[in-house]
Write a protein that holds these residues in place. Sequence first.
Motif, PDB file in Angstrom:
ATOM      1  N   SER A  43       0.825  -1.198   0.000  1.00 27.82           N
ATOM      2  CA  SER A  43       0.000   0.000   0.000  1.00 27.82           C
ATOM      3  C   SER A  43       0.863   1.254   0.000  1.00 27.82           C
ATOM      4  CB  SER A  43      -0.924   0.006   1.221  1.00 27.82           C
ATOM      5  OG  SER A  43      -0.164  -0.057   2.410  1.00 27.82           O
ATOM      6  N   TYR A 228      -6.648  -4.659   4.347  1.00 27.11           N
ATOM      7  CA  TYR A 228      -6.776  -3.248   3.978  1.00 27.11           C
ATOM      8  C   TYR A 228      -8.239  -2.807   3.876  1.00 27.11           C
ATOM      9  CZ  TYR A 228      -8.177  -4.328  -0.811  1.00 27.11           C
ATOM     10  OH  TYR A 228      -8.859  -4.749  -1.912  1.00 27.11           O
ATOM     11  N   HIS A 297       3.775  -2.672  12.154  1.00 24.38           N
ATOM     12  CA  HIS A 297       2.425  -2.743  11.600  1.00 24.38           C
ATOM     13  C   HIS A 297       1.377  -2.316  12.629  1.00 24.38           C
ATOM     14  CE1 HIS A 297       4.229  -4.405   8.160  1.00 24.38           C
ATOM     15  NE2 HIS A 297       4.267  -5.668   8.533  1.00 24.38           N
ATOM     16  N   GLU A 300       1.553   1.504  12.672  1.00 20.13           N
ATOM     17  CA  GLU A 300       1.022   2.025  11.411  1.00 20.13           C
ATOM     18  C   GLU A 300      -0.497   1.909  11.365  1.00 20.13           C
ATOM     19  OE1 GLU A 300       4.889   1.114   8.527  1.00 20.13           O
ATOM     20  OE2 GLU A 300       3.275  -0.347   8.703  1.00 20.13           O
ATOM     21  N   GLU A 306       0.356   3.539   6.402  1.00 21.46           N
ATOM     22  CA  GLU A 306       1.213   2.416   6.085  1.00 21.46           C
ATOM     23  C   GLU A 306       2.641   2.837   5.768  1.00 21.46           C
ATOM     24  OE1 GLU A 306      -1.794   2.810   5.140  1.00 21.46           O
ATOM     25  OE2 GLU A 306      -2.906   0.959   5.467  1.00 21.46           O
TER      26      GLU A 306
END
Length: 349
Positions: A43, A228, A297, A300, A306
Amino acid sequence: MADIALAPAPQTVTSPCISLTKGVAKVKRRNTTVLVSPEDGKSLRISKPAEALIPLLAEGTDRATLMQTLAERYPGTPRVTRQLDRFLNQLREAGLLETDTLTRPESPKNGKRVAKIAIFDMDPPANMIARAIRALPTGLAWGILAAMLGGAILAIILLAVGPRFPHPSEFVTGFHVAGALIYALVGVPLHEFAHAVACRLAGGKVGRAGIVAHGFVPGPYVETSGLYLVRNRWRRFAVPAAGPAVDLMAAGIGAAMILLAADPEGAIAHIGQTLMLVSLLFLVLNINPFMPSDGSHMVEALLDDELARKSALRLRGSPLSDRRDVAFYRAYASGYVQGLVCLMWFWWF
């Protein structure tokens, strides 16, 4: 709608052609837009000016048209060429751009290839467990999770304040192969399975599980690229957080084995000691902010960005990440290093 398909199929355009890879989707989050590849979850967060170029890139275009569009929509913007090149490079690095015959004629596919060996489909067992958890009352499910994590933390604390707490050097001197095997054969699969179950609980799809090669180092993986589509940041946070939670519980089991062992120098105590130390080692590695890890992660997901790790690790940050997000991530990275140094100092000495 959570996402909009942008590039359903490549089209024939006069060369040189610049276009998004097949299937790239545009996802709205807070006040930003993210481009995502459904195939691998790669992404990229994009700016408002860059968003104006997405329809052109979805159809396939050339550099001159992109430059003209930027000039017409944002007249007087300085360094348009440099900004366009930077954006195209970011798309290329994220693996979201098809062949750019003007700048990368030798590369038929942009983005790095990672060797993967898919072993089995993780979705059926993950979905089964997720359904069982959903069948429980919400309070009971959270209570069980809190009890498991709390029990692990309590066991480690009780061991730490007692005389049986192992010194870090005993990772070598008191190493027991059975403890390492328990973590490798049980802890690691459960770590990945926890990611899959958490992804299913969050509403995302789970793919296959297997082995992935990071350079010369192989490791397990489970596909959660559909994450996502989940718009709630806390649900996205829970998916990477599930793995370190398993590591913490494994360390707690090892600590309990040491506490309950009748003989402090017996096999049970040494197995528990190795299990605890190996689990803590991988817990520390899994939450590190400097590599693409569960820890990075998690942050984020909370920041809805991201690119937070890459932006924060650059000296000047990134124009595509909010300054406050970059500052928060850098604070997390600093706290991680300082906490690790302090922990090792007091533990070792």
